[in-house]
Design a protein around this motif. Structure first.
Motif, mmCIF file in Angstrom:
data_model
loop_
_atom_site.group_PDB
_atom_site.id
_atom_site.type_symbol
_atom_site.label_atom_id
_atom_site.label_comp_id
_atom_site.label_asym_id
_atom_site.label_seq_id
_atom_site.Cartn_x
_atom_site.Cartn_y
_atom_site.Cartn_z
ATOM 1 N N ASP A 188 55.698 20.840 11.795
ATOM 2 C CA ASP A 188 54.706 20.214 12.670
ATOM 3 C C ASP A 188 54.251 18.838 12.180
ATOM 4 O O ASP A 188 53.097 18.460 12.322
ATOM 5 C CB ASP A 188 53.503 21.134 12.870
ATOM 6 N N GLY A 189 55.155 18.092 11.577
ATOM 7 C CA GLY A 189 54.844 16.723 11.176
ATOM 8 C C GLY A 189 54.087 16.596 9.866
ATOM 9 O O GLY A 189 53.598 15.513 9.540
ATOM 10 N N TYR A 190 53.989 17.686 9.104
ATOM 11 C CA TYR A 190 53.331 17.635 7.789
ATOM 12 C C TYR A 190 54.283 18.170 6.736
ATOM 13 O O TYR A 190 54.987 19.156 6.951
ATOM 14 C CB TYR A 190 52.053 18.489 7.782
ATOM 15 N N TRP A 191 54.314 17.507 5.589
ATOM 16 C CA TRP A 191 55.129 17.957 4.475
ATOM 17 C C TRP A 191 54.261 17.886 3.235
ATOM 18 O O TRP A 191 53.732 16.825 2.911
ATOM 19 C CB TRP A 191 56.373 17.084 4.336
ATOM 20 N N ARG A 192 54.099 19.021 2.584
ATOM 21 C CA ARG A 192 53.238 19.119 1.395
ATOM 22 C C ARG A 192 51.833 18.591 1.683
ATOM 23 O O ARG A 192 51.293 17.778 0.923
ATOM 24 C CB ARG A 192 53.868 18.426 0.211
ATOM 25 N N SER A 193 51.284 19.013 2.776
ATOM 26 C CA SER A 193 49.913 18.698 3.208
ATOM 27 C C SER A 193 49.690 17.218 3.507
ATOM 28 O O SER A 193 48.555 16.765 3.518
ATOM 29 C CB SER A 193 48.896 19.165 2.165
ATOM 30 N N ALA A 194 50.740 16.471 3.733
ATOM 31 C CA ALA A 194 50.616 15.051 4.079
ATOM 32 C C ALA A 194 51.403 14.791 5.358
ATOM 33 O O ALA A 194 52.464 15.386 5.571
ATOM 34 C CB ALA A 194 51.147 14.168 2.954
ATOM 35 N N PRO A 195 50.894 13.909 6.212
ATOM 36 C CA PRO A 195 51.622 13.633 7.454
ATOM 37 C C PRO A 195 52.967 12.955 7.186
ATOM 38 O O PRO A 195 53.084 12.123 6.296
ATOM 39 C CB PRO A 195 50.691 12.700 8.228
ATOM 40 N N VAL A 196 53.970 13.365 7.945
ATOM 41 C CA VAL A 196 55.292 12.733 7.852
ATOM 42 C C VAL A 196 55.231 11.450 8.664
ATOM 43 O O VAL A 196 54.882 11.468 9.843
ATOM 44 C CB VAL A 196 56.387 13.667 8.391
ATOM 45 N N GLY A 206 63.220 6.629 -1.918
ATOM 46 C CA GLY A 206 62.365 7.141 -2.986
ATOM 47 C C GLY A 206 61.767 8.501 -2.685
ATOM 48 O O GLY A 206 61.384 9.226 -3.597
ATOM 49 N N SER A 207 61.689 8.881 -1.422
ATOM 50 C CA SER A 207 61.138 10.192 -1.052
ATOM 51 C C SER A 207 62.193 11.285 -0.992
ATOM 52 O O SER A 207 61.850 12.460 -0.841
ATOM 53 C CB SER A 207 60.456 10.104 0.317
ATOM 54 N N ASP A 208 63.468 10.943 -1.107
ATOM 55 C CA ASP A 208 64.533 11.936 -0.962
ATOM 56 C C ASP A 208 64.378 13.156 -1.874
ATOM 57 O O ASP A 208 64.504 14.283 -1.397
ATOM 58 C CB ASP A 208 65.905 11.291 -1.181
ATOM 59 N N PRO A 209 64.098 12.981 -3.178
ATOM 60 C CA PRO A 209 64.012 14.186 -4.023
ATOM 61 C C PRO A 209 62.857 15.110 -3.647
ATOM 62 O O PRO A 209 62.904 16.304 -3.928
ATOM 63 C CB PRO A 209 63.796 13.634 -5.430
ATOM 64 N N TYR A 210 61.826 14.575 -3.016
ATOM 65 C CA TYR A 210 60.631 15.352 -2.698
ATOM 66 C C TYR A 210 60.579 15.764 -1.232
ATOM 67 O O TYR A 210 59.729 16.556 -0.851
ATOM 68 C CB TYR A 210 59.378 14.531 -3.021
ATOM 69 N N PHE A 211 61.465 15.232 -0.414
ATOM 70 C CA PHE A 211 61.409 15.471 1.023
ATOM 71 C C PHE A 211 62.783 15.875 1.561
ATOM 72 O O PHE A 211 63.047 17.050 1.809
ATOM 73 C CB PHE A 211 60.871 14.219 1.726
ATOM 74 N N ALA A 212 63.670 14.918 1.740
ATOM 75 C CA ALA A 212 64.948 15.176 2.406
ATOM 76 C C ALA A 212 65.821 16.167 1.640
ATOM 77 O O ALA A 212 66.445 17.040 2.256
ATOM 78 C CB ALA A 212 65.700 13.865 2.627
ATOM 79 N N GLN A 213 65.872 16.068 0.334
ATOM 80 C CA GLN A 213 66.719 16.980 -0.450
ATOM 81 C C GLN A 213 66.223 18.409 -0.326
ATOM 82 O O GLN A 213 67.020 19.344 -0.167
ATOM 83 C CB GLN A 213 66.753 16.564 -1.922
#
Length: 171
Positions: A134-142, A150-157
């Motif tokens: 729903d547009g949130y990843w780790r309690s932060a808006p996407v 730079g966000s790949d290891p924490y998001f896309a991967q």
């Protein structure tokens, strides 16, 4: 005698707290045409008080043209970087409201790079972030910047790993 008041140092006087005209919740407020003061926090498309959800009249959001929906006719694993960009920008605006005008050059670089790095997984990663989370990843808006390298290891991967695990379980 030295004047040490806030005005001398360029500081504005602190405004007195104000409340919503409907629920009287203290918050930042905005005067309406009739002089009432209401919360400027918003829910949904039209402004409303975050505590009582009463719709507020007199406040309008600026008209923003929705991004084109070029992604609707193709499967997400066949999206070009332009279709990926259109989907993400539209999904961000739908879930988090319109933001400041984006830098087209920066967006182009972000989505070309993301598509090149993730290939056929780029679209499914974006869809997972907005449709499953729903547009949130780790309690932060996407937002658009979440698709930077730079966000790949924490998001896309992490999303790619979840998608791969889901495919393995279904096979």
């Amino acid at each position: 005698m030295l004047d040490l008041s806030d005005a001398v140092y360029g500081k504005a006087a602190t405004p007195e707290p104000v409340t919503c005209g409907v629920c009287h919740h203290p918050s930042n407020s905005h005067p309406l045409q009739d002089g009432a003061r209401v919360c400027t926090r918003t829910l949904g498309e039209l402004p409303s008080c975050a505590d009582c959800a009463a719709p507020l009249r007199g406040l309008r959001r600026p008209d923003v043209a929705p991004p084109p929906a070029t992604d609707l006719m193709d499967a997400s694993d066949d999206w070009t970087w332009q279709q990926l960009r259109d989907y993400v920008v539209r999904a961000v605006a739908e879930r988090h409201g319109p933001g400041p005008k984006a830098d087209e050059i920066k967006q182009t670089a972000i989505f070309k790079s993301f598509s090149a790095r993730w290939g056929r997984l780029a679209g499914p990663i974006a869809r997972f972030a907005f449709e499953q989370q729903d547009g949130y990843w780790r309690s932060a808006p996407v937002t658009v910047t979440r698709f930077c390298k730079g966000s790949d290891p924490y998001f896309a991967q992490l999303i790619a790993d979840r998608l791969a695990a889901g495919l393995q379980r279904s096979a």
